[in-house]
Design a protein around this motif. Structure first.
Motif, PDB file in Angstrom:
ATOM      1  N   GLU A  89      -6.134  -2.133  -6.753  1.00  0.00           N
ATOM      2  CA  GLU A  89      -5.885  -0.841  -7.412  1.00  0.00           C
ATOM      3  C   GLU A  89      -6.143  -0.869  -8.913  1.00  0.00           C
ATOM      4  OE1 GLU A  89      -4.851   1.961  -5.738  1.00  0.00           O
ATOM      5  OE2 GLU A  89      -5.040   0.791  -3.910  1.00  0.00           O
ATOM      6  N   THR A  90      -5.953  -2.040  -9.521  1.00  0.00           N
ATOM      7  CA  THR A  90      -5.973  -2.071 -10.985  1.00  0.00           C
ATOM      8  C   THR A  90      -7.377  -2.026 -11.580  1.00  0.00           C
ATOM      9  OG1 THR A  90      -5.856  -4.487 -10.903  1.00  0.00           O
ATOM     10  CG2 THR A  90      -3.777  -3.295 -11.192  1.00  0.00           C
ATOM     11  N   ALA A 144       2.392  -0.530  -2.101  1.00  0.00           N
ATOM     12  CA  ALA A 144       2.275  -1.904  -1.596  1.00  0.00           C
ATOM     13  C   ALA A 144       3.570  -2.357  -0.918  1.00  0.00           C
ATOM     14  CB  ALA A 144       1.893  -2.852  -2.716  1.00  0.00           C
ATOM     15  N   HIS A 159       2.326  -8.329  -5.715  1.00  0.00           N
ATOM     16  CA  HIS A 159       1.921  -6.929  -5.870  1.00  0.00           C
ATOM     17  C   HIS A 159       2.995  -6.158  -6.624  1.00  0.00           C
ATOM     18  CE1 HIS A 159       4.732  -5.829  -2.660  1.00  0.00           C
ATOM     19  NE2 HIS A 159       4.165  -6.710  -1.848  1.00  0.00           N
ATOM     20  N   CYS A 160       2.786  -4.864  -6.851  1.00  0.00           N
ATOM     21  CA  CYS A 160       3.746  -4.041  -7.600  1.00  0.00           C
ATOM     22  C   CYS A 160       5.145  -4.171  -7.002  1.00  0.00           C
ATOM     23  CB  CYS A 160       3.318  -2.579  -7.593  1.00  0.00           C
ATOM     24  SG  CYS A 160       1.883  -2.272  -8.633  1.00  0.00           S
ATOM     25  N   CYS A 201      -2.072  -5.794  -2.097  1.00  0.00           N
ATOM     26  CA  CYS A 201      -2.259  -4.543  -2.824  1.00  0.00           C
ATOM     27  C   CYS A 201      -2.398  -3.357  -1.850  1.00  0.00           C
ATOM     28  CB  CYS A 201      -3.482  -4.665  -3.719  1.00  0.00           C
ATOM     29  SG  CYS A 201      -3.497  -3.491  -5.090  1.00  0.00           S
ATOM     30  N   ASP A 202      -2.099  -2.170  -2.373  1.00  0.00           N
ATOM     31  CA  ASP A 202      -1.869  -0.963  -1.560  1.00  0.00           C
ATOM     32  C   ASP A 202      -2.747  -0.802  -0.316  1.00  0.00           C
ATOM     33  OD1 ASP A 202      -0.343  -0.568  -3.818  1.00  0.00           O
ATOM     34  OD2 ASP A 202      -1.090   1.441  -4.227  1.00  0.00           O
ATOM     35  N   CYS A 205      -3.209  -8.699  -7.426  1.00  0.00           N
ATOM     36  CA  CYS A 205      -2.043  -8.558  -6.535  1.00  0.00           C
ATOM     37  C   CYS A 205      -2.119  -9.517  -5.349  1.00  0.00           C
ATOM     38  CB  CYS A 205      -1.949  -7.131  -6.010  1.00  0.00           C
ATOM     39  SG  CYS A 205      -1.784  -5.900  -7.308  1.00  0.00           S
TER      40      CYS A 205
END
Ligand code: FES
Length: 332
Positions: A88-89, A203, A196-197, A124-125, A56
Motif C-alpha cells: 500500500e505504501t 491488514a 503491517h499497520c 499488507c491489505d 509490511c
C-alpha cells in the motif's frame, strides 16, 4: 514416511517412472534434495509475498524458513515460491487495481505445480484477500500465516497508530500547529518494527477474518510481527499443513457458509474495516458460497462492539494481543 491414505497430487510428477518423473525429480535434486524427498511425502507450496517493495511483508522471508522447519519436522517437503506482492505504501494509483491480477498469479502457480498443500504468507491489505481468492479457486489444503502487526508507534511518550495519526499529523503540519521537525520525529516513531499497520485497518481486519474463518492457527492475527511467538507460530503452521494434507482437509471443507458467517460476526465485534465486505464477497464467490450484502447487515448489525481499537477507538494491535494472546499460543 508415506502414511498418507489418499494418492497425493504431487505423485503425478514425482512418482512417474518415465520422462515426467526424471525431469521433476532430477531438477530438484540439483538443488540438493536427496532421493528420500520423493518417497510420497506431502509437497507443501509456501506462497510468499515477501518484497522489498512491500515493507509490511518484509519479515516473511524469515517466517518462511520457520514454516519450512515445521513442514520438514512433520514429514513434508516444502517448496517456497514468490507471487505478486501489493504494498500500500509505494504502489500507485491503488493496489486494488491489482488484487485480481495477484489472485490469478496465486491460482495458476498452485494449479500448475506439484503441490499437495499451500501455506499463504500474507500481510499488507490486499495480499491477504488476493492469496485467499487464488487458493480458493484451486481448493487444496491451505493455511495462512501473516506478517503480524507492527509494534505500537511512539511519539512524545504516547502511542500512535499507522494511518490514523498520519492524517492528523499532516493536518497539523498544514495548519501550522506542528513543525516540520516534529513531523519528521513522528514519522520516525510510527513504523518501529517489521509488520503491517497496527491499527484495526484493512491488514489487521483481513488477518482477523482469516483466523475467524478457521484458516489460521489461533492468535495468528494479533501476535506482533517481531514477537518471537510469531516465529514459533510459523513452525506450528508448517506442522499443521502437513497434517491437513493427510486429513484431506481442503479449503472448501473449512471455508463453509458457517465459517463465513462466523467471520462476519467477529468483524462486527472487533470493529473491522469496511473493506472486509468487498474482499469477503470475492472470496466467498471463489469458493462457491452464496453471500449478499444483506447477510452482513443481518449477521453483523446486532453484534456488540467488543474492541476499542484505532481508527475508531483508542488502542492498537499490540494491546489487542497482550491480554488474550499470551494465554492462547502454545507451546510457549
Ligand atoms: Fe501495509 Fe498498512 S501499509 S498494512
Amino acid at each position: 514416511m508415506s502414511d498418507t491414505p489418499k494418492k497425493l497430487r504431487s505423485s503425478t510428477w514425482f512418482s512417474d517412472p518415465m520422462h515426467t518423473g526424471f525431469v521433476a525429480r532430477g531438477w530438484l535434486k540439483n538443488q540438493g534434495h536427496p532421493e528420500q524427498m520423493f518417497d510420497g511425502r506431502p509437497v507443501i507450496g509456501i506462497c510468499n509475498t515477501f518484497s522489498d517493495l512491500n515493507p509490511c511483508n518484509a519479515n516473511l522471508r524469515i517466517l518462511a524458513e520457520q514454516v519450512k522447519r515445521g513442514v520438514y519436522e512433520a514429514g513434508g517437503f516444502p517448496l517456497e515460491f514468490p507471487v505478486t506482492s501489493l504494498g500500500e505504501t509505494l504502489m500507485k494509483p491503488t493496489t486494488m487495481l491489482f488484487r485480481n491480477l495477484a489472485s490469478m498469479d496465486v491460482e495458476e502457480n498452485l494449479r500448475a505445480n506439484p503441490l499437495d498443500g499451500a501455506v499463504l504468507l500474507t500481510g499488507c491489505d490486499k495480499t491477504t484477500p488476493a492469496l485467499l481468492m487464488g487458493a480458493a479457486s484451486v481448493d487444496l489444503p491451505t493455511i495462512v500465516l501473516s506478517s503480524g502487526p507492527m509494534l505500537n508507534g511512539k511519539y512524545e511518550n504516547r502511542d500512535i497508530g499507522s494511518g490514523t495519526d498520519v492524517y492528523k499529523f499532516t493536518t497539523e503540519l498544514r495548519a501550522g500547529t506542528m513543525s516540520q521537525t516534529e513531523y519528521l520525529e513522528a514519522e520516525g516513531g510510527m513504523s518501529r518494527s517489521d509488520g503491517h499497520c497496527m491499527t484495526m485497518g484493512t491488514a489487521s481486519t483481513m488477518a482477523c477474518m482469516v483466523e475467524a474463518l478457521g484458516l489460521m492457527l489461533p492468535s495468528g492475527a494479533a501476535i506482533p510481527g517481531p514477537d518471537s511467538r510469531r516465529k514459533r507460530l510459523g513452525h506450528l503452521t508448517g506442522n499443521r499443513i502437513v497434517e491437513m494434507v493427510r486429513e484431506d482437509l481442503v479449503m472448501s471443507k473449512v471455508l463453509t457458509r458457517a465459517a463465513i458467517e462466523n467471520a462476519i460476526k467477529v468483524n462486527a465485534a472487533i470493529g473491522g474495516s469496511t473493506n472486509f465486505v468487498v474482499h469477503l464477497l470475492a472470496i466467498a464467490g471463489r469458493i462457491g458460497v452464496e453471500l449478499t450484502l444483506e447477510d452482513f447487515d443481518h449477521l453483523g448489525s446486532g453484534m456488540p462492539l467488543l474492541a476499542n481499537l484505532m481508527p475508531s477507538g483508542q488502542y492498537l494491535m499490540e494491546d489487542f494481543f497482550t491480554p488474550v494472546g499470551c494465554r492462547r499460543l502454545s507451546p510457549s
